[in-house]
Design an enzyme around this catalytic site. Structure first.
Site, short mmCIF file in Angstrom:
data_model
loop_
_atom_site.label_atom_id
_atom_site.label_comp_id
_atom_site.label_asym_id
_atom_site.label_seq_id
_atom_site.Cartn_x
_atom_site.Cartn_y
_atom_site.Cartn_z
CG ASP A 16 -2.08 0.91 1.12
OD1 ASP A 16 -2.28 1.47 0.02
OD2 ASP A 16 -2.80 1.10 2.11
CG ASN A 44 -7.46 -2.28 -5.93
OD1 ASN A 44 -6.48 -3.00 -5.76
ND2 ASN A 44 -7.79 -1.32 -5.08
C1 FPP Z 1 -1.64 0.37 -3.37
O1 FPP Z 1 -1.26 1.67 -3.59
C2 FPP Z 1 -1.25 -0.53 -4.40
C3 FPP Z 1 -2.08 -1.11 -5.32
C4 FPP Z 1 -3.51 -0.83 -5.50
C5 FPP Z 1 -1.61 -2.11 -6.23
C6 FPP Z 1 -0.24 -2.60 -6.03
C7 FPP Z 1 0.33 -2.69 -7.35
C8 FPP Z 1 1.63 -2.66 -7.66
C9 FPP Z 1 2.73 -2.60 -6.67
C10 FPP Z 1 2.02 -2.68 -9.08
C11 FPP Z 1 1.58 -3.88 -9.85
C12 FPP Z 1 1.89 -5.15 -9.18
C13 FPP Z 1 2.53 -6.20 -9.74
C14 FPP Z 1 2.71 -7.45 -8.98
C15 FPP Z 1 3.08 -6.14 -11.08
P1 FPP Z 1 -2.42 2.75 -3.59
O2 FPP Z 1 -2.65 3.13 -5.01
O3 FPP Z 1 -3.61 2.25 -2.87
O4 FPP Z 1 -1.73 3.89 -2.80
P2 FPP Z 1 -2.45 5.01 -1.91
O5 FPP Z 1 -3.21 4.29 -0.83
O6 FPP Z 1 -1.31 5.80 -1.37
O7 FPP Z 1 -3.33 5.78 -2.84
#
Ligand code: FPP
Length: 246
Positions: free
Chosen positions: A18, A66
């Site tokens: 996250d 998501n």
């Molecule tokens: C959370 O950050 C992360 C995600 C929703 C997805 C995680 C994805 C990756 C690390 C990239 C793709 C993964 C792979 C395995 C190729 P957020 O967007 O919720 O961050 P925030 O809470 O700060 O907005």
């Protein structure tokens, strides 16, 4: 810092990655750029787990919830995922990493789904470590799916009602051939489980860090492992009775 004890490493680490968006915001970058940086952390942590010989690593890459994000972000995440899978095959071959996926995979765009299935197939005999990607994953839906499958098995008389135990139930989950996680890490300071591995984390040790996922490196991972090793895991027993049962 305490030293890592090789014999006390977790067998299965699960991570809620996250904070990509907040990382990007702090740097005046787009959320997509945050996800791109997040993939670097994915690569580093997968390699490190492999070096440490941790047999299972599960990453929460895309939750059922998501899908509700803006269309452009969802498409970018899907595109990044596909690119990651294609680019990582060489490393997966080299380091004998087996890929698995859990979640409602049929909801993925067809090209992403086909790439995923192709890499799973190509890596199925690898023996070094299992990397599990949770994609379109939701713990409650997983449990409901399991209940539906059990009801079907009951109506076909493949099983009878007295056979339904926690062990049997586990076999109906997406994770049926994966051990429960020993350690669950969540980055970015949020203190919740967000529908991740609800059934499987009954006895899991939790580790929360304020570090945002793109900043989560080997050193941060080591901190989590060392913290985990300091815990006394009793699984609902007292310590002497747990030792007797081992
Ligand atoms: C959370 O950050 C992360 C995600 C929703 C997805 C995680 C994805 C990756 C690390 C990239 C793709 C993964 C792979 C395995 C190729 P957020 O967007 O919720 O961050 P925030 O809470 O700060 O907005």
């Amino acid at each position: 810092m305490d030293k890592l004890i090789k014999e006390k490493l977790p067998r299965h680490v699960a991570i809620i990655m996250d904070g990509n968006g907040r990382w990007a915001e702090k740097k005046n970058l787009t959320r997509i750029q945050g996800h791109i940086k997040g993939i670097e952390s994915v690569r580093n942590i997968v390699t490190f787990c492999r070096e440490l010989e941790i047999p299972f690593l599960t990453l929460y890459a895309f939750s059922e919830e998501n899908w509700g994000r803006p269309k452009e972000e969802v498409s970018a995440l899907m595109e990044l995922l596909k690119r990651y899978l294609i680019e990582e095959l060489e490393e997966m071959d080299k380091y004998q990493i087996k890929l698995k996926a859990i979640g409602e995979l049929s909801r993925l765009p067809l090209d992403v789904y086909e790439t995923l299935i192709d890499i799973i197939e190509k890596t199925k005999d690898h023996r070094g470590m299992t990397l599990v990607l949770a994609l379109s994953y939701g713990g409650r839906s997983e449990i409901i799916n399991a209940v539906k499958k059990i009801i079907k098995s009951l109506s076909k008389r493949d099983i009878n009602i007295d056979e339904i135990t926690p062990e049997l139930f586990s076999h109906f989950l997406y994770t049926n051939d994966i051990p429960d996680p020993d350690l669950l890490i969540r980055t970015s300071g949020e203190l919740r489980i967000s529908n991740f591995l609800l059934w499987q984390s009954a006895y899991t040790e939790f580790y929360f860090t304020k570090t945002l996922w793109p900043d989560f490196d080997k050193e941060e991972f080591l901190k989590a492992l060392i913290d985990y090793q300091s815990r006394e895991r009793r699984f609902g027993l007292t310590m002497p009775s747990r030792k007797l049962n081992q």
